[in-house]
Write a protein that holds these residues in place. Structure first.
Motif, mmCIF file in Angstrom:
data_model
loop_
_atom_site.group_PDB
_atom_site.id
_atom_site.type_symbol
_atom_site.label_atom_id
_atom_site.label_comp_id
_atom_site.label_asym_id
_atom_site.label_seq_id
_atom_site.Cartn_x
_atom_site.Cartn_y
_atom_site.Cartn_z
ATOM 1 N N ALA A 141 -9.487 -14.026 -9.553
ATOM 2 C CA ALA A 141 -10.151 -14.294 -10.679
ATOM 3 C C ALA A 141 -10.662 -15.908 -10.427
ATOM 4 O O ALA A 141 -11.637 -15.495 -10.754
ATOM 5 N N ARG A 142 -9.901 -16.390 -10.545
ATOM 6 C CA ARG A 142 -10.219 -18.250 -10.533
ATOM 7 C C ARG A 142 -10.673 -18.152 -9.590
ATOM 8 O O ARG A 142 -11.808 -18.296 -9.046
ATOM 9 N N ILE A 143 -10.786 -17.832 -8.119
ATOM 10 C CA ILE A 143 -11.435 -18.159 -6.378
ATOM 11 C C ILE A 143 -12.346 -17.247 -7.443
ATOM 12 O O ILE A 143 -13.272 -18.279 -6.416
ATOM 13 N N GLU A 144 -12.532 -16.535 -7.733
ATOM 14 C CA GLU A 144 -14.068 -15.530 -8.143
ATOM 15 C C GLU A 144 -14.776 -16.824 -8.703
ATOM 16 O O GLU A 144 -15.580 -16.769 -8.690
ATOM 17 N N GLU A 145 -13.855 -17.850 -9.750
ATOM 18 C CA GLU A 145 -14.923 -18.992 -10.058
ATOM 19 C C GLU A 145 -15.423 -20.033 -9.408
ATOM 20 O O GLU A 145 -16.216 -19.956 -9.687
ATOM 21 N N ILE A 146 -14.578 -19.982 -8.723
ATOM 22 C CA ILE A 146 -14.924 -21.137 -7.773
ATOM 23 C C ILE A 146 -15.672 -20.691 -6.716
ATOM 24 O O ILE A 146 -16.474 -21.327 -6.570
#
Length: 640
Positions: free
Chosen positions: A560-565
C-alpha cells in the motif's frame, strides 16, 4: 443457511440413508447361501480354531476303522478281494463289540453277495455260504449295527434281510451351494430316521437337535481316532493288543469305511484347519489315518455323528436375529458413508467388512451360526451407496457454490469449502506472496464530473478488465477498496514465480488503458499498479456470522505504501526490491525511489520498468524524458 435449506439438506441425507439401508439389507439377505459364503464360513471356523483352547484332551465319542492300502497289501488280507472282505469285517465287528463299542456302522454298500458267484468253468456256486459269518453278525447285532445305502445303490437282499429293514440307512450328506459338506439336518426321531448319521447318533446316546454345523478345530481325518482294518485284527491276537483295543473302542461308536485316496472323498468344512499331531502310545490304541487333500466320506460321517455328542456344533440363528444383525450393519454402513470423507471411503469399507465378521465369529462360541457374510455385505454395500450418493450430492453442491460465489470468492476457496462440507476455520498460515494494489488514477475528480450511474459504469468496466488480467495470471482478488483492487499471487492457490505472474498482469492492466478510455469515453482515465513480495498471514478472518479469506501483515502495508509512492512519483507501475530481484536484470528496471518507509528499519527501493516510458534511475537516459519526470527521478535519488 436458512431453515428451509437446512430442512431440504436433511431430507436429502435421510433419503440417501434410507436408500443405502434398503440396498444393504437386500445385499445381506442375497448373500445368505450364495456360493461365495461357504469360503468365508470355513475361514471363520479357522479363526475360531486359532482362538479356542486345545480340545485334544476331550475323548472322541466316534472312531474309524479303515479299509486302506495298508490293509489291502498286508500279508493277512492281500489275497482277499475287496468284495470278499465280509468275513474280515465280521471278525473286526465282534472284536470291537467285545471291547465295549456301543455300535457299528458300515459305510459300505454291500451290493453283492458271494453266494451268488458261480465258477465260470464248472457253473458251480463254489462260494455259497462264504458270507454266512457276516450275515450272522448282522442278524445277531440288529439295532447295534447298520449298513449303508445310497440314492443309487442298495445292499444285496441277503444283507438287507440279515440286518433288517431298520438296519439299512442312507449315507447321503447335505452339501452347500459350493459343493462342500458343512451341516446335517437330523430327524425328530433319531432311531426311526432313515439317516445313517441319525442312527449312529442315537446309538451314541445323542438327542435330536435342529439342523447343525460341525465345529471341528482340526482336520477331522487327523483328529478322529483311527485304526487300519488289518491292525485291528492283528491287535486282537495278543492280550496286550486286546487291552489297547478296549481303550480304542470302549463307549464309542465305530465306523468302518474306505480311506483309500480319492475314494468316496468329500470337501469338508475342515479344509482350512491344521492337522492334529500323530497319536502317541500303543499302536493298537490308534494311529494316523491316510492323508489326502479331501476328507474320506467315513470321516465326514464320523464327525457329523460325534460333533453333537461333544457339543461342538452350532445351530442356525433365528430369522429375527439375522434381520437385526443385517439392519444394524446396513444402518452403520449408511451412517459411515455419509460421515466419511470421499478419500477415506475405501478404508471405512474395509473396516466395516472386518467388523462384519466379528458377530458370526463370536456367535460360534455360543453355539450359534450366523450367516458369515450377511453383516459385512449389508454394511459395505450401504456404505458404498451412501458414500457415492454423498459424493454426487457434494459435486452438485460444489457446482452450485461455484455458480453462486464465483463473483465473490476464488474458485480454490470455494472448492475447499465444498470438500470440507463446512465453513473453513478462523486463522491462517504464513506464506510467501506477491501483493498488488491497482487503483484508478484521479478517481475523485472523475467522480465530480460524472453522475453516480456513470461512475459505477466506468468503475465496473475497469474492474472487469483488471479482474480478467488477474485471474488469467493465476492471481486472487482479495478485495475491492473503493476505486482500488487488492490482488494476491500464491494464495490461496499455489503459483510458480508469483512475482513474474504479477508483473505480467500489471503490464497487461496498464496496456488496456487506451481500450478502457475508448470504451468508457473518459479520455483522462488511467490506472496505477504497485507490487510487493514477502511473507504474509494468509487465512480466514471474521466471526461466527461472517468471515472472509484475506492476506494480512507487513507485506500488505508495504504494498500500500508503494502505491502511495507511485502516486507521488506519477508513475503507472511500481514494485519493491523483492519483486525487482525476482525479475532479474533482463527486465529493464529503473529505481524511482529509495528511502526508509514508516515503521521499517531498513532502506527500501522502489522500481519501475523502463518499457513503461516513465522515470528511472539512469542519468544517461534522462535526456529522453520529460523535464517534470527527470525532476521527479532526481528528487527520488536525492531523497535516497
Amino acid at each position: 443457511m436458512t431453515a428451509v435449506q437446512s430442512a431440504a439438506q436433511f431430507q436429502r441425507k435421510l433419503l440417501i440413508a434410507l436408500t443405502a439401508c434398503a440396498a444393504g439389507i437386500a445385499a445381506g439377505y442375497l448373500s445368505i447361501g450364495a456360493i461365495f459364503e461357504g469360503g468365508f464360513t470355513d475361514r471363520l471356523l479357522q479363526a475360531r480354531a486359532a482362538l479356542v483352547n486345545d480340545r485334544a484332551q476331550v475323548r472322541k465319542p466316534v472312531a474309524v476303522v479303515g479299509l486302506d492300502m495298508k490293509a489291502l497289501t498286508s500279508d493277512r488280507l492281500k489275497h482277499i478281494p475287496r468284495v470278499f472282505m465280509t468275513g474280515a469285517l465280521a471278525e473286526a465287528g465282534d472284536i470291537l463289540l467285545d471291547a465295549g463299542a456301543k455300535g457299528i456302522g458300515f459305510d459300505f454298500v454291500f451290493a453283492f453277495s458271494t453266494d451268488d458267484f458261480i465258477d465260470p468253468q464248472t457253473g458251480e456256486a463254489r462260494l455259497r455260504g462264504y458270507d454266512r459269518g457276516f450275515l450272522q453278525f448282522l442278524y445277531q447285532n440288529r439295532g447295534r449295527a447298520f449298513v449303508a445305502r445310497t440314492h443309487s445303490s442298495e445292499p444285496h437282499r441277503r444283507i438287507a434281510a440279515a440286518i433288517g429293514a431298520d438296519g439299512v440307512k442312507s449315507t447321503e450328506v447335505l452339501t452347500d451351494s459350493d459343493g462342500i459338506v458343512r451341516r446335517h439336518a437330523p430327524a425328530a426321531d433319531l432311531a426311526a430316521s432313515p439317516s445313517f448319521q441319525d442312527a449312529l447318533l442315537a446309538l451314541g446316546g445323542g438327542k435330536a437337535v435342529a439342523p447343525y454345523r460341525s465345529l471341528p478345530t482340526r482336520r477331522v481325518q487327523s483328529d478322529i481316532p483311527y485304526l487300519s482294518l488289518v491292525d485291528l485284527i492283528q491287535c486282537a491276537d495278543t492280550e496286550e493288543g486286546r487291552m489297547a483295543l478296549r481303550d480304542f473302542a470302549e463307549d464309542r461308536v465305530i465306523l468302518f469305511g474306505s480311506t483309500m485316496p480319492n475314494e468316496d472323498a468329500h470337501l469338508y468344512t475342515d479344509r482350512y484347519l491344521d492337522r492334529a499331531p500323530p497319536p502317541s502310545g500303543a499302536p493298537c490304541a490308534g494311529q494316523a489315518a491316510p492323508r489326502g487333500s479331501s476328507t474320506s466320506g467315513v470321516f465326514v460321517l464320523a464327525d457329523l455323528v460325534g460333533a453333537p455328542l461333544t457339543g461342538d456344533i452350532a445351530t442356525d440363528a433365528g430369522p429375527l436375529a439375522v434381520l437385526v444383525l443385517i439392519a444394524l450393519f446396513a444402518t452403520a454402513g449408511a451412517a459411515a458413508g455419509l460421515a466419511t470423507q470421499a478419500a477415506l471411503l475405501p478404508v471405512a469399507a474395509l473396516g466395516i467388512v472386518a467388523a462384519g465378521f466379528l458377530p458370526p465369529l463370536a456367535a460360534l462360541g455360543f453355539g450359534i451360526a450366523l450367516p458369515s457374510v450377511a453383516a459385512a455385505a449389508s454394511g459395505s454395500v450401504a456404505l458404498v451407496i451412501a458414500g457415492l450418493a454423498k459424493i454426487g450430492l457434494l459435486t452438485r453442491r460444489e457446482r452450485q457454490l461455484m455458480r453462486l460465489f464465483a463473483h465473490y470468492l476464488s474458485p480454490h476457496v470455494i472448492k475447499k469449502m465444498a470438500d470440507q462440507e463446512s465453513l473453513p476455520g478462523l486463522g491462517g498460515e504464513k506464506r510467501a506472496v506477491t501483493v498488488a494494489f491497482i487503483d484508478i488514477i484521479g478517481f475523485t475528480k472523475l467522480a465530480e464530473r460524472l453522475s453516480d450511474h456513470e461512475v459505477v459504469a466506468v468503475v465496473n468496466d475497469c474492474f472487469d478488465g483488471i479482474g480478467e488480467a488477474i485471474i488469467e495470471s493465476e492471481g486472487f482478488i482479495d478485495k475491492y477498496i473503493g476505486d482500488a483492487i487488492m490482488a494476491v499471487w500464491n494464495a490461496p492457490n499455489d503459483v510458480a514465480e508469483p512475482e513474474r505472474r504479477a508483473v505480467e498482469a500489471a503490464r497487461r492492466i496498464i496496456a488496456m488503458v487506451p481500450e478502457l478510455r475508448r470504451r468508457t469515453g473518459v479520455a483522462t482515465l488511467d490506472l496505477r499498479v504497485a507490487l510487493h513480495s514477502g511473507e504474509a498471514l494468509v487465512g480466514h478472518i471474521g466471526g461466527r456470522s461472517r468471515r472472509s479469506f484475506t492476506v494480512m501483515g507487513t507485506t500488505v502495508n508495504i504494498a500500500a505504501r508503494i502505491e502511495e509512492i507511485a502516486s507521488e512519483r506519477g508513475i503507472h507501475l511500481a514494485m519493491s526490491q523483492p519483486v525487482a530481484d525476482a525479475m532479474g536484470d533482463e527486465a529493464g528496471l529503473a529505481a524511482v525511489w529509495r528511502g526508509q518507509m514508516r515503521g521499517l528499519s531498513q532502506e527500501t527501493a522502489v522500481y519501475t520498468l523502463k518499457t513503461q516510458g516513465e522515470a528511472f534511475d539512469d542519468a544517461a537516459a534522462e535526456d529522453d524524458l520529460p523535464a517534470n519526470v527527470i525532476a521527479l527521478n532526481r528528487h527520488g535519488r536525492d531523497s535516497g
